[in-house]
Design an enzyme around this catalytic site. Structure first.
Site, PDB file in Angstrom:
ATOM      1  N   TYR A 143      26.628  76.361  11.557  1.00 51.56           N
ATOM      2  CA  TYR A 143      26.206  75.164  12.292  1.00 51.56           C
ATOM      3  C   TYR A 143      25.279  75.511  13.452  1.00 51.56           C
ATOM      4  O   TYR A 143      24.627  74.644  14.011  1.00 51.56           O
ATOM      5  CB  TYR A 143      27.427  74.392  12.833  1.00 51.56           C
ATOM      6  N   LYS A 194      34.957  84.000   2.408  1.00 57.96           N
ATOM      7  CA  LYS A 194      34.471  84.216   1.050  1.00 57.96           C
ATOM      8  C   LYS A 194      33.891  85.632   0.992  1.00 57.96           C
ATOM      9  O   LYS A 194      32.676  85.828   0.822  1.00 57.96           O
ATOM     10  CB  LYS A 194      33.396  83.173   0.692  1.00 57.96           C
ATOM     11  N   ASP A 226      37.858  78.917  -1.294  1.00 51.25           N
ATOM     12  CA  ASP A 226      38.029  77.973  -2.408  1.00 51.25           C
ATOM     13  C   ASP A 226      39.484  77.980  -2.888  1.00 51.25           C
ATOM     14  O   ASP A 226      40.073  76.928  -3.170  1.00 51.25           O
ATOM     15  CB  ASP A 226      37.048  78.269  -3.553  1.00 51.25           C
ATOM     16  N   ASP A 250      36.068  73.357   9.180  1.00 49.85           N
ATOM     17  CA  ASP A 250      35.740  71.940   9.226  1.00 49.85           C
ATOM     18  C   ASP A 250      36.314  71.247   7.982  1.00 49.85           C
ATOM     19  O   ASP A 250      37.001  70.225   8.054  1.00 49.85           O
ATOM     20  CB  ASP A 250      34.204  71.815   9.257  1.00 49.85           C
ATOM     21  N   ASP A 254      40.148  69.063   7.589  1.00 49.56           N
ATOM     22  CA  ASP A 254      40.167  67.663   7.158  1.00 49.56           C
ATOM     23  C   ASP A 254      41.075  67.485   5.943  1.00 49.56           C
ATOM     24  O   ASP A 254      41.785  66.493   5.816  1.00 49.56           O
ATOM     25  CB  ASP A 254      38.759  67.169   6.819  1.00 49.56           C
TER      26      ASP A 254
END
Ligand code: NAD
Length: 369
Positions: A143, A194, A226, A250, A254
């Site tokens: 980000y 990852k 994942d 993020d 959620d």
């Protein structure tokens, strides 16, 4: 008792002031019944600050935020300010606070009280009693990485670039915090990245392993992001603390939030570096937004805000016992079937925002009698 605990309250917009008021009720209760006082300063942020100061975070507000022990924030934003220019938008007030206070770790607990297990989209037995904490790196990663942007190529098509960058120091501080927090919980950390396809993931895994060596009592697991997403909906109770980067955090936080079933119940903390006295800059806020669709109706659920205050007691003031008391009081109110409309189920009693605050303080009375 002398008031030496400095709090800055920024209720913000929409339902922010309504839910913050219930925290004030609890602060008043603590003052009266536990003889714990806070130096509370009130100010505005977001749209309310645009209206008052012409910018989403006043200069003096920022200075105050840098000087207090903790900032409590309600929520920012609303249709009234949807068309102001980008740098002046209400959320810039919050983003500026996070950046200037260097709040690099975002803590989001996902707990499911047995009384609330039916509200989850997963089967009751998978989530009932869930108690996990996601620690998300908040100031680095894709980000913020450079280069970034959209450019036009010679052939007239466009290309977009974002860059995932992490320094060793950025990974180390958030992992260390996650291990410290796990030490106060059930002692398990899942470090999520990852590493199979990303260089930042390889470094993340190396550093998590190195930090883990300093915490021999903590059970460290590595997991690909994942797989973590799958495991969160397959068997969420396997997790205690998850530490991960900004982007994965993020998304995964959620996902974990929805396991609990209600946005109005989710608190969060954002913590910065500890100074030589061990004090951290900190901001506490509910996960939900300003809910303009229900603002002013007195029906917002204040429990996320109240529990954000409980996190503040735990992490900024080392008042774990008082935090536990507040959490227990919230639990008792829910067990008694008292609900704001967002979490109402058949056979339960519908109550208002103010009623919920009052019932929590009544329970606090009973618990500390
Ligand atoms: P939202 O979280 O405000 O609302 C989503 C839905 O959940 C709405 O139906 C709302 O009524 C309900 N809801 C949220 N909190 C609730 C509570 N405490 N009690 C009962 N119901 C609740 O998200 P949104 O609608 O996408 O955004 C509304 C505004 O809030 C926008 O301006 C957005 O930019 C802003 N926002 C701010 C923050 C923040 O301040 N951290 C976070 C998210 C959104």
């Amino acid at each position: 008792m002398a008031a030496n605990k400095k709090l800055l309250m920024l209720p913000g917009d929409g339902i922010g002031p309504e839910v913050m008021k219930q925290v004030q009720t609890i602060i008043d209760w603590m003052d009266k019944r536990r003889h714990v006082s806070f130096d509370v300063t009130n100010d505005v942020v977001g749209g309310a600050a645009i209206d008052k100061y012409g910018q989403p975070l006043g200069d003096n507000t920022l200075a105050d935020a840098m000087g207090v022990d903790a900032v409590l924030l309600g929520a920012v934003g609303g249709p009234k300010w949807d068309n102001v220019e980008r740098d002046l938008r209400p959320e810039m007030g919050l983003l500026t606070l996070r950046k200037e206070m260097d709040l690099y770790a975002n803590l989001r607990p996902a707990t499911v009280l047995p009384a609330m297990a039916k509200a989850s989209s997963l089967k009751e037995e998978l989530v009932s009693g869930l108690d996990m904490l996601i620690v998300r790196e908040l100031t680095g990663g894709v980000y913020f990485g450079k280069p970034r942007g959209i450019e036009k190529l010679a052939d007239g098509t466009r290309k977009a670039v974002d860059t995932q960058v992490y320094s060793e120091a950025e990974i180390e501080r958030v992992c260390r915090l996650a291990f410290e927090l796990a030490g106060k919980r059930s002692g398990k950390v899942h470090s999520v990245e990852k590493a199979n396809v990303m260089e930042t993931g390889v470094l993340w895994r190396q550093i998590a392993t190195e930090i883990g060596a300093d915490f021999p009592d903590i059970d460290l697991h590595h997991m690909y992001a994942d797989n973590c997403a799958m495991q969160l909906v397959r068997q969420p109770k396997q997790f205690d603390v998850i530490v991960t980067d900004n982007l994965f955090g993020d998304i995964l936080s959620d996902c974990a939030a929805m396991l609990t079933g209600s946005l109005g119940m989710l608190p969060s903390a954002s913590l910065g570096a500890a100074d030589s006295d061990g004090r951290r800059k900190a901001l506490y806020e509910p996960v939900h937004g300003s809910a303009p669709d229900i603002a002013g109706q007195g029906i917002a659920n204040p429990l996320a805000m109240i529990q954000s205050f409980a996190m503040c007691l735990k992490y900024s003031f080392d008042m774990g016992e008082d935090a536990d008391l507040i959490e227990q009081a919230c639990k008792n109110v829910l067990d008694a079937g008292l609900r704001t409309p967002d979490i109402l189920e058949a056979g339960m009693t519908k109550i208002s925002t103010t009623d919920m605050g009052d019932h929590v303080t009544k329970e606090l009375d009973k618990l500390s009698a």
